[in-house]
Design an enzyme around this catalytic site. Structure first.
Site, mmCIF file in Angstrom:
data_model
loop_
_atom_site.group_PDB
_atom_site.id
_atom_site.type_symbol
_atom_site.label_atom_id
_atom_site.label_comp_id
_atom_site.label_asym_id
_atom_site.label_seq_id
_atom_site.Cartn_x
_atom_site.Cartn_y
_atom_site.Cartn_z
ATOM 1 N N LEU A 241 0.816 -1.211 0.000
ATOM 2 C CA LEU A 241 0.000 0.000 0.000
ATOM 3 C C LEU A 241 0.853 1.266 0.000
ATOM 4 O O LEU A 241 1.693 1.467 0.881
ATOM 5 C CB LEU A 241 -0.939 0.000 1.208
ATOM 6 C CG LEU A 241 -1.867 1.213 1.331
ATOM 7 C CD1 LEU A 241 -2.742 1.381 0.096
ATOM 8 C CD2 LEU A 241 -2.728 1.093 2.581
ATOM 9 N N HIS A 242 0.607 2.127 -0.984
ATOM 10 C CA HIS A 242 1.355 3.380 -1.070
ATOM 11 C C HIS A 242 0.602 4.382 -1.942
ATOM 12 O O HIS A 242 -0.159 4.018 -2.828
ATOM 13 C CB HIS A 242 2.757 3.149 -1.653
ATOM 14 C CG HIS A 242 2.761 2.671 -3.068
ATOM 15 N ND1 HIS A 242 2.399 1.378 -3.433
ATOM 16 C CD2 HIS A 242 3.070 3.296 -4.240
ATOM 17 C CE1 HIS A 242 2.496 1.239 -4.742
ATOM 18 N NE2 HIS A 242 2.892 2.399 -5.273
ATOM 19 N N PHE A 243 0.839 5.638 -1.654
ATOM 20 C CA PHE A 243 0.414 6.765 -2.479
ATOM 21 C C PHE A 243 1.672 7.428 -3.017
ATOM 22 O O PHE A 243 2.738 7.349 -2.400
ATOM 23 C CB PHE A 243 -0.385 7.788 -1.663
ATOM 24 C CG PHE A 243 -1.671 7.264 -1.094
ATOM 25 C CD1 PHE A 243 -2.887 7.510 -1.718
ATOM 26 C CD2 PHE A 243 -1.673 6.525 0.086
ATOM 27 C CE1 PHE A 243 -4.077 7.029 -1.192
ATOM 28 C CE2 PHE A 243 -2.856 6.043 0.623
ATOM 29 C CZ PHE A 243 -4.059 6.289 -0.013
#
Length: 445
Positions: A241-243
Site C-alpha cells: 500500500l502506497h500513495f
C-alpha cells in the site's frame, strides 16, 4: 540546448545528518540497512506529527494558517530532504534534467521526456487482471528499501498540536506511516506515502489510509503538490500500500476540465462528473469535515476494488478536491484492442498521465506531442458510456445508500488554483518561456 526544470529553493534543515554521521550509521543485520527486523532495532528517523483536521473545515483552516509549524512541511521537510537524497546519489537518474513542456491547446497537457525510466524502473511482479491480491513478502516491498531512502515518519499528533521530532525511534509494534523517496522519479520531489508500513498491507484503499493521504495534502498546503494512487490493474507496480506525490507548478489538465454536479450527500460532500475530458470520472469535494470527504471517496474506492474494477485517484487542491477515475486500458491491452501505434509509445497511463502529465519514453513522441495525441491515448483508458453508468450505480449505492439528494448544475473550473502571494515555492517555479519549434510550447525551466 538541454532545457532543465528549475529546482524549487528549499531550506536545508539543521537536523539533517552530516556526512560524518552517515558514515557512522549502524551496519549490523543483513548489511543493507533495510526496514526489516534484521536491521530495524535501534533505528531512528525524523517524525512529523500532524494535527488532525476534524472540525468545520473553514474554521480549522483559519486556525492552521495562524499557527506556525515547528518545521516547514513542504519546503524543508519534503522537498529539502528529497534534495538531500538527490545530492547523495540515491536516485536512478536525474529527473531534473528531463525536458518538459506544456503542449499548446485548451487544456495544457504537460509532456516530459524520460527516456530511461522504463529501463530502470522495477518491473511489475503480479497479475494485472485482479485488483485485490494478497501481500507477498517474497516480492519487492517497501520494508526492503534502505533506511536512507525514508525521509520521515508521518503520524497524527497525540496532543492535538503539530510536533516535530528530528530523531525519533521507530516503533515497529505500532507500525508508523512513512514518507520515502521514489528512486525512479517522474518529477521534482517525487515521494511515496506508505501507511502503516510494517503491517505490509496490499495495494488496496481503506478509510484510515486514505484519510492519512488527505492529511498529507492538507499539511503541504500547496495546490501544486498533489497525491496520486494507482490500484492493481491500473498500473500500480508494487503490491504494498502506497500513495505517490510530487510538486509541479502548473495546473493539471484534469483540474481545468468542467464538471457537472450530480449529488450532494448528507454530510455536505458534493459528487460531480467530469465533462469534456477524454477519461470519464467522478470529482468529490466539500464535506463538513476532511473525514467526511475522505470517507465518501474511500468508500467509493472500496466499492471499485471489491468489484474488481481498476481505478486511479488524484488528490488535488490541498486535499479538498479528489478525482476518482475507473479505467480499462490494461484490459484492452490483454484483449488486443489497443492500436500498435499506442502500444509502441510504451506509455502506461496511470494517475499522472490520466491527469494530463504525459511521461513519454521516446524522443519521437516528445517532439510530436500534441493535445490530439494525448487525447487519443487517454480515450483508450476511459470506460464506455454504458459501463461508466453501471460503475456509477455501484458507487452511488455504496456511498449514498437510499439518500435522494440529487442536484443539477454545471460548474466550470478553467482557472488556475489560487495561491498565496507570499508562497515562495510558487514564485520561483510558476514561470515559463516560449521557445521556437514546430509549435510554440511553454517550457518549464
Amino acid at each position: 540546448m538541454m532545457l532543465r526544470i528549475k529546482r524549487v529553493p528549499t531550506v536545508v534543515s539543521n537536523y539533517q545528518k552530516d556526512e560524518a554521521d552517515d558514515t557512522a550509521r549502524r551496519t549490523a543485520g543483513c548489511g543493507k540497512n533495510c526496514l526489516k527486523s534484521c536491521c530495524i532495532p535501534g533505528a531512528k528517523l525524523p517524525l512529523y506529527a500532524f494535527k488532525k483536521v476534524n472540525m468545520e473545515r473553514e474554521e480549522d483552516v483559519l486556525k492552521m494558517e495562524n499557527t506556525e509549524p515547528p518545521v516547514a512541511f513542504l519546503d524543508s521537510l519534503v522537498l529539502g530532504e528529497w534534495e538531500d537524497r538527490m545530492q547523495k546519489g540515491l536516485f536512478r537518474y536525474d529527473v531534473t534534467a528531463c525536458e518538459t513542456k506544456v503542449i499548446p491547446g485548451e487544456y495544457g497537457f504537460i509532456a516530459q521526456l524520460n527516456e530511461g525510466r522504463h529501463l530502470k524502473k522495477r518491473p511489475t511482479e503480479f497479475r494485472v487482471d485482479k485488483v485485490l491480491q494478497p501481500f507477498d513478502g517474497n516480492k519487492f516491498n517497501f520494508t526492503k528499501v534502505g533506511q536512507e531512502e525514508v525521509l520521515f515518519q508521518f503520524e497524527a499528533s497525540e496532543d492535538g498540536e503539530v510536533q516535530f521530532y528530528p530523531n525519533a525511534p521507530i516503533d515497529v509494534e505500532n507500525s508508523p506511516s512513512v514518507v520515502a523517496i521514489n528512486v525512479s522519479p517522474i518529477e521534482y520531489g517525487h515521494v511515496l506515502l506508505i501507511p502503516r508500513i510494517f503491517e505490509c498491507l496490499p495495494q488496496r484503499i481503506d478509510r484510515e489510509s486514505f484519510l492519512l493521504a488527505l492529511h498529507m495534502a492538507a499539511e503541504a498546503g500547496n495546490p501544486y503538490f498533489r497525491l496520486g494512487y494507482n490500484s492493481l490493474g491500473a498500473f500500480a507496480t508494487i503490491n504494498h500500500l502506497h500513495f505517490q506525490a510530487y510538486y509541479l507548478a502548473v495546473p493539471f489538465p484534469i483540474e481545468r476540465a468542467p464538471t457537472k454536479e450530480l449529488t450532494t450527500l448528507s454530510d455536505g460532500v458534493i459528487v460531480s462528473e467530469l465533462l469534456k475530458y477524454p477519461v470519464k470520472g467522478l470529482v468529490f469535494d466539500g464535506g463538513n469535515t476532511l473525514q467526511d470527504l475522505s470517507d465518501a471517496v474511500s468508500d467509493a474506492c472500496i466499492c471499485l476494488q471489491d468489484n474488481n474494477i481498476p481505478y486511479n485517484v488524484l488528490i488535488s487542491d490541498c486535499g479538498k478536491r479528489i478525482f476518482l477515475l475507473p479505467q480499462c486500458y490494461a484490459e484492452k491491452q490483454a484483449l488486443g484492442e489497443v492500436s500498435p501505434e499506442l502500444l509502441d509509445t510504451q506509455v502506461n497511463p496511470a494517475v499522472w498521465e490520466i491527469s494530463g502529465h504525459m511521461v513519454l519514453k521516446r524522443r519521437k513522441d516528445y517532439d510530436e506531442a500534441s493535445e490530439g495525441n494525448a487525447w487519443r491515448l487517454l480515450a483508450e483508458v476511459s470506460l464506455s458510456d454504458e459501463r461508466f453508468r453501471e460503475v456509477n450505480a455501484l458507487i452511488f449505492e455504496a456511498i449514498a445508500g437510499s439518500e435522494d439528494v440529487i442536484k443539477n448544475g454545471t460548474k466550470t473550473l478553467l482557472e488556475e488554483p489560487c495561491l498565496e502571494e507570499d508562497d515562495a515555492i510558487t514564485k520561483s517555479s510558476h514561470r515559463g518561456a516560449m521557445v521556437a519549434g514546430t509549435q510554440e510550447c511553454l517550457v518549464l525551466q
